[in-house]
Design an enzyme around this catalytic site. Structure first.
Site, PDB file in Angstrom:
ATOM      1  CG  ASP A  33      43.004  41.533  46.112  1.00  0.00           C
ATOM      2  OD1 ASP A  33      43.733  40.670  46.078  1.00  0.00           O
ATOM      3  OD2 ASP A  33      42.579  42.273  44.846  1.00  0.00           O
ATOM      4  CG  ASN A  89      42.186  46.770  36.117  1.00  0.00           C
ATOM      5  OD1 ASN A  89      41.844  48.220  36.341  1.00  0.00           O
ATOM      6  ND2 ASN A  89      42.771  46.205  37.120  1.00  0.00           N
ATOM      7  CD  GLN A  96      39.547  41.199  33.192  1.00  0.00           C
ATOM      8  OE1 GLN A  96      39.483  41.890  32.056  1.00  0.00           O
ATOM      9  NE2 GLN A  96      38.636  40.440  33.363  1.00  0.00           N
ATOM     10  CG  HIS A 102      37.723  41.399  39.400  1.00  0.00           C
ATOM     11  ND1 HIS A 102      38.190  40.847  38.251  1.00  0.00           N
ATOM     12  CD2 HIS A 102      38.916  42.081  39.869  1.00  0.00           C
ATOM     13  CE1 HIS A 102      39.469  40.876  38.103  1.00  0.00           C
ATOM     14  NE2 HIS A 102      39.819  41.824  38.844  1.00  0.00           N
ATOM     15  CG  HIS A 104      40.323  45.913  42.158  1.00  0.00           C
ATOM     16  ND1 HIS A 104      41.310  45.127  42.749  1.00  0.00           N
ATOM     17  CD2 HIS A 104      40.246  45.386  41.072  1.00  0.00           C
ATOM     18  CE1 HIS A 104      41.625  44.132  41.851  1.00  0.00           C
ATOM     19  NE2 HIS A 104      41.036  44.583  40.739  1.00  0.00           N
TER      20      HIS A 104
END
Length: 147
Positions: A33, A89, A96, A102, A104
């Protein structure tokens, strides 16, 4: 492969590979990230565009989850973490911010204060962390540690 030309993950990560990549296969890719919550914060995405959990094809969903599990094991070992947050999310109100499904994977340490704020990290630092985690990931894969 179905991509969305307006999606930053489709364009920058999947097409241009503009990321500190940790691991990938034919269906999914994991990468650092660029605004991590903690050092070692990884995102896992499908290599096709799906907006959220309601949109994603089941085959891709399963592959994302399997990669998240493998990456979690590798990041724990590589970063010396005590725990892991795994989150996903769906929708703007749920925080989101990139409308591409995606997950995390965020390492946590018992002796560090728990926080959700984002860090400002250089691409070089992200790349170095990705190499460290990828090395552990590849060793674990070679040794059959993911089964």
């Amino acid at each position: 492969m179905v991509l969305d030309s307006s999606c930053v993950f489709c364009n920058e990560i999947i097409t241009k590979r503009n990321a500190a990549i940790v691991a990938e296969n034919d269906m999914v890719i994991s990468f650092m990230d660029n605004a991590p919550v903690e050092p070692g914060h990884i995102l896992v995405i499908p290599k096709e565009h799906f907006e959220n959990i309601f949109d994603i094809d089941s085959r891709y969903y399963i592959e994302v989850q399997l990669m998240a599990k493998r990456v979690a094991k590798a990041v724990m070992k590589a970063m010396g973490a005590d725990g892991i947050n795994i989150g996903q999310n769906n929708g703007w109100c749920a925080n989101q911010r990139v409308m591409h499904f995606h997950v995390h994977v965020i390492p946590r340490w018992c002796d560090k204060p728990f926080k959700w704020g984002r860090l400002n990290v250089s691409f070089d630092d992200l790349s170095e962390t990705a190499r460290k985690i990828a090395k552990v990931y590849n060793e674990m894969e070679k040794n059959g540690d993911f089964e």
